[in-house]
Design a protein around this motif. Structure first.
Motif, PDB file in Angstrom:
ATOM      1  N   ALA A  80     -35.067  -6.683 -24.039  1.00 56.51           N
ATOM      2  CA  ALA A  80     -35.460  -7.328 -25.290  1.00 56.51           C
ATOM      3  C   ALA A  80     -36.601  -6.586 -25.970  1.00 56.51           C
ATOM      4  CB  ALA A  80     -35.863  -8.774 -25.032  1.00 56.51           C
ATOM      5  N   VAL A  81     -37.548  -6.081 -25.184  1.00 55.07           N
ATOM      6  CA  VAL A  81     -38.743  -5.452 -25.744  1.00 55.07           C
ATOM      7  C   VAL A  81     -38.536  -3.973 -26.052  1.00 55.07           C
ATOM      8  CG1 VAL A  81     -41.175  -4.859 -25.277  1.00 55.07           C
ATOM      9  CG2 VAL A  81     -40.277  -7.120 -24.645  1.00 55.07           C
ATOM     10  N   TRP A  82     -37.888  -3.258 -25.138  1.00 54.66           N
ATOM     11  CA  TRP A  82     -37.706  -1.819 -25.319  1.00 54.66           C
ATOM     12  C   TRP A  82     -36.347  -1.455 -25.937  1.00 54.66           C
ATOM     13  CZ3 TRP A  82     -41.194  -3.508 -21.751  1.00 54.66           C
ATOM     14  CH2 TRP A  82     -42.419  -2.845 -21.688  1.00 54.66           C
ATOM     15  N   GLY A  83     -35.403  -2.400 -25.919  1.00 57.33           N
ATOM     16  CA  GLY A  83     -34.098  -2.124 -26.498  1.00 57.33           C
ATOM     17  C   GLY A  83     -33.283  -1.129 -25.707  1.00 57.33           C
ATOM     18  N   GLU A  84     -33.600  -0.980 -24.427  1.00 60.57           N
ATOM     19  CA  GLU A  84     -32.891  -0.036 -23.555  1.00 60.57           C
ATOM     20  C   GLU A  84     -32.518  -0.735 -22.255  1.00 60.57           C
ATOM     21  OE1 GLU A  84     -35.661   3.091 -22.907  1.00 60.57           O
ATOM     22  OE2 GLU A  84     -35.765   3.697 -25.018  1.00 60.57           O
ATOM     23  N   SER A  85     -31.565  -0.161 -21.548  1.00 63.95           N
ATOM     24  CA  SER A  85     -31.158  -0.737 -20.267  1.00 63.95           C
ATOM     25  C   SER A  85     -32.260  -0.559 -19.236  1.00 63.95           C
ATOM     26  CB  SER A  85     -29.869  -0.075 -19.770  1.00 63.95           C
ATOM     27  OG  SER A  85     -28.810  -0.333 -20.668  1.00 63.95           O
ATOM     28  N   PHE A  86     -32.482  -1.594 -18.446  1.00 64.50           N
ATOM     29  CA  PHE A  86     -33.494  -1.547 -17.396  1.00 64.50           C
ATOM     30  C   PHE A  86     -32.972  -0.750 -16.201  1.00 64.50           C
ATOM     31  CE2 PHE A  86     -35.371  -3.399 -13.520  1.00 64.50           C
ATOM     32  CZ  PHE A  86     -36.718  -3.178 -13.781  1.00 64.50           C
ATOM     33  N   ILE A  87     -33.802   0.130 -15.680  1.00 63.85           N
ATOM     34  CA  ILE A  87     -33.460   0.906 -14.492  1.00 63.85           C
ATOM     35  C   ILE A  87     -34.243   0.338 -13.319  1.00 63.85           C
ATOM     36  CG2 ILE A  87     -33.489   3.187 -13.402  1.00 63.85           C
ATOM     37  CD1 ILE A  87     -33.362   4.392 -16.226  1.00 63.85           C
ATOM     38  N   GLU A  88     -33.535  -0.102 -12.293  1.00 67.45           N
ATOM     39  CA  GLU A  88     -34.182  -0.706 -11.123  1.00 67.45           C
ATOM     40  C   GLU A  88     -35.224   0.246 -10.542  1.00 67.45           C
ATOM     41  OE1 GLU A  88     -35.258  -3.712  -9.026  1.00 67.45           O
ATOM     42  OE2 GLU A  88     -33.472  -3.896 -10.297  1.00 67.45           O
ATOM     43  N   GLY A  89     -36.402  -0.285 -10.300  1.00 65.11           N
ATOM     44  CA  GLY A  89     -37.480   0.541  -9.764  1.00 65.11           C
ATOM     45  C   GLY A  89     -38.448   1.018 -10.827  1.00 65.11           C
ATOM     46  N   ASP A  90     -38.082   0.897 -12.092  1.00 60.59           N
ATOM     47  CA  ASP A  90     -38.968   1.292 -13.185  1.00 60.59           C
ATOM     48  C   ASP A  90     -40.181   0.359 -13.209  1.00 60.59           C
ATOM     49  OD1 ASP A  90     -40.227   1.807 -15.644  1.00 60.59           O
ATOM     50  OD2 ASP A  90     -38.348   2.326 -16.622  1.00 60.59           O
ATOM     51  N   LYS A  91     -41.375   0.934 -13.218  1.00 61.63           N
ATOM     52  CA  LYS A  91     -42.608   0.140 -13.152  1.00 61.63           C
ATOM     53  C   LYS A  91     -43.217  -0.124 -14.532  1.00 61.63           C
ATOM     54  CE  LYS A  91     -42.602   0.294  -8.617  1.00 61.63           C
ATOM     55  NZ  LYS A  91     -42.262  -0.898  -7.815  1.00 61.63           N
ATOM     56  N   THR A  92     -42.550   0.312 -15.611  1.00 62.52           N
ATOM     57  CA  THR A  92     -43.131   0.192 -16.949  1.00 62.52           C
ATOM     58  C   THR A  92     -43.496  -1.244 -17.295  1.00 62.52           C
ATOM     59  OG1 THR A  92     -41.820   2.088 -17.698  1.00 62.52           O
ATOM     60  CG2 THR A  92     -42.778   0.692 -19.399  1.00 62.52           C
ATOM     61  N   LEU A  93     -42.561  -2.168 -17.108  1.00 64.01           N
ATOM     62  CA  LEU A  93     -42.817  -3.563 -17.442  1.00 64.01           C
ATOM     63  C   LEU A  93     -43.945  -4.125 -16.590  1.00 64.01           C
ATOM     64  CD1 LEU A  93     -42.177  -6.210 -18.892  1.00 64.01           C
ATOM     65  CD2 LEU A  93     -40.414  -6.649 -17.160  1.00 64.01           C
ATOM     66  N   MET A  94     -43.932  -3.830 -15.308  1.00 67.58           N
ATOM     67  CA  MET A  94     -44.956  -4.339 -14.401  1.00 67.58           C
ATOM     68  C   MET A  94     -46.355  -3.890 -14.843  1.00 67.58           C
ATOM     69  SD  MET A  94     -45.222  -3.886 -10.254  1.00 67.58           S
ATOM     70  CE  MET A  94     -45.749  -2.173 -10.360  1.00 67.58           C
TER      71      MET A  94
END
Length: 224
Positions: free
Chosen positions: A178-192
């Motif tokens: 919703a925020v980045w408009g891209e598919s989430f990749i498991e393990g990505d720490k950006t949101l955290m």
């Protein structure tokens, strides 16, 4: 906090894509596929997204009738027509004109601007714990001290998205997409990382957060 939008689009693929995107942003979308249906469905909607090429009544005619019925409701025209004549014709009654193809984030941004202008996004703040959130103004205030809390665009977008789904557990995938408009990749720490910095600004005690709750193994939520 949900704002009801009327979306008029006869292309099923485009309509489904746009609806899903806007619903992820927290909007309630009433999608119809013809101009005739639109005239009946407009009641209670705070903004109209209107495609030009429609079966039966064309978008220009529909838009003029909707504007005459309720001049206060903003109309955003969508069209593959890029000529200046078409744009000028649309802007005689519409509040904005977006040409296809368009990026969904640009559509969301234009909707937010129109809602702010019309006041439909709501000027009353949402109270959460010690915070007052003025969504249409992108402002967060500490109600105890009266101080404004400065958030980055992404931080406010994350917080606003959680507020639109108040009390619901939102997955990391849902928030990221919703925020980045891209598919989430498991393990990505950006949101955290963004959540951590957001908590440092809005929580009374970031080490024991009370506003943004972590639901282990799933995601986050803001309790009402």
């Amino acid at each position: 906090m949900s704002v009801r939008l009327l979306y008029i689009e006869d292309d099923r693929e485009i309509g489904s894509f746009v609806c899903k995107h806007l619903e992820k942003q927290g909007y309630e979308v009433h999608w119809v596929t013809s101009g005739e249906s639109a005239l009946k469905a407009a009641a209670g909607c705070k903004l109209v997204i209107l495609d030009v090429m429609l079966p039966g009544l064309d978008g220009f005619t529909v838009g003029q009738r909707l504007k005459k019925a309720d001049p206060a409701v903003p109309i955003l025209m969508l069209s593959a027509r890029t000529s200046i004549d078409d744009k000028l014709q649309g802007l005689q009654f519409a509040d904005d004109y977006l040409t296809k193809p368009f990026h969904p984030d640009e559509l969301t941004a234009r909707i937010e601007v129109l809602l702010r202008r019309s006041g439909a996004a709501g000027s009353e703040p949402v109270a959460v714990k010690h915070l007052l959130v003025y969504e249409q103004q992108n402002r967060v205030v500490n109600s105890t001290t009266g101080e404004e809390i400065t958030l980055t665009g992404k931080q406010f977008h994350i917080f606003s998205y959680l507020l639109r789904h108040l009390g619901q557990i939102m997955t990391k995938e849902q928030i990221y997409e919703a925020v980045w408009g891209e598919s989430f990749i498991e393990g990505d720490k950006t949101l955290m990382v963004h959540i951590r910095y957001l908590r440092e600004k809005i929580e009374l005690n970031p080490a024991a957060p009370e506003v943004i709750e972590t639901v282990r193994g799933i995601g986050y939520r803001v309790r009402p």
